[in-house]
Design a protein around this motif. Structure first.
Motif, short mmCIF file in Angstrom:
data_model
loop_
_atom_site.label_atom_id
_atom_site.label_comp_id
_atom_site.label_asym_id
_atom_site.label_seq_id
_atom_site.Cartn_x
_atom_site.Cartn_y
_atom_site.Cartn_z
N HIS A 26 -5.76 7.82 -0.43
CA HIS A 26 -5.29 6.99 0.17
C HIS A 26 -6.19 6.48 1.45
N GLY A 27 -6.86 7.36 2.08
CA GLY A 27 -7.54 7.31 3.40
C GLY A 27 -6.78 7.13 4.34
N SER A 28 -5.62 7.66 4.51
CA SER A 28 -4.71 7.70 5.43
C SER A 28 -3.87 8.97 5.43
N PHE A 29 -3.20 9.63 6.48
CA PHE A 29 -2.37 10.54 6.37
C PHE A 29 -0.92 9.63 6.31
N HIS A 30 -0.57 8.51 6.84
CA HIS A 30 0.72 7.65 6.67
C HIS A 30 0.67 7.45 5.28
N ARG A 31 -0.23 6.61 4.62
CA ARG A 31 -0.33 6.33 3.34
C ARG A 31 0.01 7.55 2.29
N GLY A 32 -0.70 8.44 2.62
CA GLY A 32 -0.69 9.54 1.67
C GLY A 32 0.53 10.26 1.80
#
Length: 308
Positions: A26-32
């Motif tokens: 997802h290229g993001s900790f938040h989205r992951g």
């Protein structure tokens, strides 16, 4: 070493690797974290622990997400085959089903399965419907299951990643809003996202995280007037009960919206991001004859609808 201890290690390692590959995906900790149904801070801490143990940074943090470092990218490429093997070891792969030509289909929430059921009805005059297995879940899980040959095909949103798979956009799914009876917004024939910005969107959580895909939630956010989002530890039936009692609203495709359910009512969405393209993803090397019959039927069904 006991097999129970080995399984406990396997699941612990697998959970940590889930975090790393979710962030990669997802290229993001938040989205992951959203895709896995965990707090972003928890995912960040676990990845920091892994980086400490390795002695180098896996990710480079930037203002809009994360990128793999050079060492991190090399490590991820080395670890990925072992990660996939470990997932296979701890997942019940349905190889027997494959031998019996059972068609296994993933559906990305909140897609209605009406179009898929109609496809199955048309393939082999309902015989294939009795030999098919439908799985709900987020598109990231479905893509991995297709790559591991645990699913023959998955129907996902157009923005969902399809790397390594064949893909084809087949139809557009109209979204509907579910509200409790008596809600003031039900006075309108159709709704827009801007009408819902003061409301709470309830998202059900499955065993592997929220059933709504992060790409869909991001798309809702692009309207600039998106609602508050709440992840609920609830199945669809429980979610409808929460809506009935005024805890928030839900969204779904037209198959579920056609249902007459006590205490709730449906209204179609209009405007931007109210109808979203749906694509099928599958492996080009999949030789299951039911899969190819399904894809041909899907194309014919869409073509017939467009000619009406």
């Amino acid at each position: 070493m006991s097999s129970k201890f080995v399984r406990r290690i396997d699941y612990s390692i697998l959970r940590f690797l889930h975090y790393v590959f979710a962030a990669c995906e997802h290229g993001s900790f938040h989205r992951g974290a959203l895709a896995l149904g965990v707090e972003a801070s928890a995912l960040s801490r676990r990845i920091h622990d892994i980086e400490d143990a390795l002695g180098f940074a896996i990710f480079r943090r930037c203002h809009n997400g994360v990128l793999l470092t050079e060492q991190g990218g090399s490590w991820v490429n080395d670890v990925r085959p072992h990660y996939e093997a470990l997932r296979d070891k701890t997942t019940h792969a349905s190889l027997g089903a494959r031998e019996n030509a059972i068609l296994q289909i993933g559906i990305s929430a909140p897609l209605g399965s009406g179009a898929v059921v109609e496809l199955l009805r048309r393939v082999g005059e309902d015989r294939s419907a009795a030999s098919s297995f439908l799985v709900d879940g987020p598109c990231c899980e479905h893509r991995l299951a297709v790559l591991r040959r645990q699913l023959d095909v998955a129907f996902v949103w157009d923005r969902c990643l399809d790397k390594g798979c064949r893909s084809e956009i087949l139809w557009r799914e109209q979204l509907f809003v579910c509200l409790p009876i008596g809600h003031p917004l039900l006075a309108r024939e159709e709704l827009r996202w801007s009408d819902l910005q003061s409301e709470r969107l309830l998202v059900p959580r499955g065993k592997n995280g929220p059933l709504f895909d992060s790409c869909l939630l991001e798309r809702i956010g692009e309207t600039g007037a998106g609602p508050e989002i709440e992840i609920c530890d609830a199945a669809q039936v429980t979610l409808l009960a929460k809506i009935m009692f005024g805890a928030g609203f839900g969204i779904a495709g037209d198959a579920l919206a056609r249902s007459v359910l006590p205490g709730v009512a449906w209204r179609p969405l209009a405007g931007e991001n109210s109808a979203i393209p749906v694509k099928a993803i599958w492996l080009a090397s999949n030789s299951n004859p039911l899969l190819h019959r399904l894809l041909v039927r899907a194309r014919n069904m869409v073509e017939n609808r467009e000619q009406r």
